[in-house]
Design a protein around this motif. Structure first.
Motif, PDB file in Angstrom:
ATOM      1  N   ASN A 173       0.849  -1.190   0.000  1.00 20.29           N
ATOM      2  CA  ASN A 173       0.000   0.000   0.000  1.00 20.29           C
ATOM      3  C   ASN A 173       0.882   1.236   0.000  1.00 20.29           C
ATOM      4  O   ASN A 173       1.916   1.274   0.665  1.00 20.29           O
ATOM      5  CB  ASN A 173      -0.909   0.026   1.237  1.00 20.29           C
ATOM      6  N   LEU A 174       0.481   2.258  -0.762  1.00 20.47           N
ATOM      7  CA  LEU A 174       1.179   3.530  -0.818  1.00 20.47           C
ATOM      8  C   LEU A 174       0.285   4.605  -0.222  1.00 20.47           C
ATOM      9  O   LEU A 174      -0.901   4.381   0.018  1.00 20.47           O
ATOM     10  CB  LEU A 174       1.530   3.877  -2.269  1.00 20.47           C
ATOM     11  N   GLU A 175       0.839   5.766  -0.012  1.00 24.02           N
ATOM     12  CA  GLU A 175       0.067   6.850   0.614  1.00 24.02           C
ATOM     13  C   GLU A 175      -1.167   7.212  -0.208  1.00 24.02           C
ATOM     14  O   GLU A 175      -2.219   7.504   0.334  1.00 24.02           O
ATOM     15  CB  GLU A 175       0.961   8.077   0.801  1.00 24.02           C
ATOM     16  N   ASP A 176      -1.040   7.178  -1.546  1.00 25.73           N
ATOM     17  CA  ASP A 176      -2.181   7.565  -2.387  1.00 25.73           C
ATOM     18  C   ASP A 176      -2.492   6.496  -3.424  1.00 25.73           C
ATOM     19  O   ASP A 176      -2.967   6.784  -4.498  1.00 25.73           O
ATOM     20  CB  ASP A 176      -1.892   8.904  -3.072  1.00 25.73           C
ATOM     21  N   GLY A 177      -2.217   5.231  -3.104  1.00 28.72           N
ATOM     22  CA  GLY A 177      -2.515   4.158  -4.042  1.00 28.72           C
ATOM     23  C   GLY A 177      -1.906   2.852  -3.587  1.00 28.72           C
ATOM     24  O   GLY A 177      -1.886   2.550  -2.395  1.00 28.72           O
ATOM     25  N   PHE A 178      -1.365   2.075  -4.529  1.00 28.43           N
ATOM     26  CA  PHE A 178      -0.769   0.793  -4.165  1.00 28.43           C
ATOM     27  C   PHE A 178       0.218   0.354  -5.245  1.00 28.43           C
ATOM     28  O   PHE A 178       0.245   0.907  -6.347  1.00 28.43           O
ATOM     29  CB  PHE A 178      -1.850  -0.285  -3.973  1.00 28.43           C
ATOM     30  N   ALA A 179       1.025  -0.628  -4.903  1.00 23.90           N
ATOM     31  CA  ALA A 179       1.989  -1.205  -5.844  1.00 23.90           C
ATOM     32  C   ALA A 179       1.569  -2.632  -6.150  1.00 23.90           C
ATOM     33  O   ALA A 179       1.066  -3.341  -5.273  1.00 23.90           O
ATOM     34  CB  ALA A 179       3.388  -1.183  -5.244  1.00 23.90           C
ATOM     35  N   LEU A 180       1.759  -3.039  -7.406  1.00 22.30           N
ATOM     36  CA  LEU A 180       1.442  -4.414  -7.773  1.00 22.30           C
ATOM     37  C   LEU A 180       2.611  -5.041  -8.496  1.00 22.30           C
ATOM     38  O   LEU A 180       3.415  -4.359  -9.134  1.00 22.30           O
ATOM     39  CB  LEU A 180       0.185  -4.492  -8.634  1.00 22.30           C
ATOM     40  N   GLU A 181       2.713  -6.359  -8.348  1.00 26.09           N
ATOM     41  CA  GLU A 181       3.726  -7.134  -9.035  1.00 26.09           C
ATOM     42  C   GLU A 181       3.031  -7.944 -10.123  1.00 26.09           C
ATOM     43  O   GLU A 181       2.029  -8.612  -9.857  1.00 26.09           O
ATOM     44  CB  GLU A 181       4.417  -8.070  -8.045  1.00 26.09           C
ATOM     45  N   PHE A 182       3.542  -7.877 -11.356  1.00 25.41           N
ATOM     46  CA  PHE A 182       2.925  -8.599 -12.454  1.00 25.41           C
ATOM     47  C   PHE A 182       3.152 -10.099 -12.311  1.00 25.41           C
ATOM     48  O   PHE A 182       4.176 -10.534 -11.768  1.00 25.41           O
ATOM     49  CB  PHE A 182       3.482  -8.118 -13.803  1.00 25.41           C
ATOM     50  N   SER A 183       2.196 -10.889 -12.839  1.00 31.29           N
ATOM     51  CA  SER A 183       2.307 -12.353 -12.771  1.00 31.29           C
ATOM     52  C   SER A 183       3.438 -12.866 -13.638  1.00 31.29           C
ATOM     53  O   SER A 183       4.070 -13.873 -13.322  1.00 31.29           O
ATOM     54  CB  SER A 183       0.993 -13.000 -13.209  1.00 31.29           C
ATOM     55  N   ASN A 184       3.687 -12.191 -14.755  1.00 28.13           N
ATOM     56  CA  ASN A 184       4.762 -12.578 -15.664  1.00 28.13           C
ATOM     57  C   ASN A 184       5.594 -11.357 -16.003  1.00 28.13           C
ATOM     58  O   ASN A 184       5.089 -10.240 -16.022  1.00 28.13           O
ATOM     59  CB  ASN A 184       4.198 -13.156 -16.968  1.00 28.13           C
TER      60      ASN A 184
END
Length: 196
Positions: A173-184
């Protein structure tokens, strides 16, 4: 010197030399490239060919340190200085990041990011949650392995999510959103086609 929101004097922090690429956004939402050449958890010295005005509120997005909000305190040839407005907790996190950056350079530590950053031509994309809900987000950081997005919703950590056509999962989680890791992990040319 200005004080942060929690009342900590900026002078309590020592600025350290850094070399971080980024961009800053003015109140009218125009964005300009910049480079941070020194900073502390309370202040930053920023190089740019398009300096804002003194006392202007700006938002800076910088490699490694993320989003910084603050006020321009001084103009100088080739750039400006700003004071950052942040909670005590965020200042502590920023101090830890700056310590890591200094130690990385001194000890020749490896780069913490596994893949080069990409800059999408259009940063606004749709995300699709596992239940089919769709939201518009702004990509603030993109690499071959993942992305950070500005978004009003906060999916749970580990949630499956699709950004554009790329499936992944929420990792932070980020202050104004979020980070995601791609499946590939795709090749850079394939990624550029997807995020044109």
């Amino acid at each position: 010197m200005m004080q942060g929101q929690e009342g900590v004097e900026a002078s309590e922090f020592n600025a350290v030399p850094v070399d971080l690429l980024g961009r800053f956004m003015r109140p009218d939402h125009t964005e300009f490239p910049c480079r941070i050449d020194s900073m502390s958890p309370a202040e930053a010295s920023i190089l740019t060919t398009s300096p804002p005005a003194v006392e202007e509120r700006i938002i800076v997005y910088a490699d490694h340190v993320g989003r910084l909000e603050g006020v321009v305190t001084e103009l100088f040839t080739g750039g400006f200085s700003m004071s950052t407005a942040a909670t005590e907790r965020k200042r502590e996190r920023l101090a830890a990041k700056l310590t890591w950056l200094c130690n990385r350079d001194l000890l020749n530590l490896p780069e913490d990011r596994r893949h080069a950053r990409l800059q999408p031509e259009n940063p606004f994309r749709d995300i699709i949650l596992a239940d089919g809900r769709r939201y518009k987000v702004k990509i603030i950081d993109l690499s071959l392995s993942g992305a950070a997005v500005q978004c009003s919703v906060r999916p749970a950590l580990g949630s499956q999510i699709t950004l554009g056509a790329m499936p992944g999962r929420v990792v932070r989680n980020l202050e104004d959103g979020f980070a995601l890791e791609f499946s590939n992990i795709l090749a850079e040319d394939s990624m550029r086609r997807l995020f044109r």
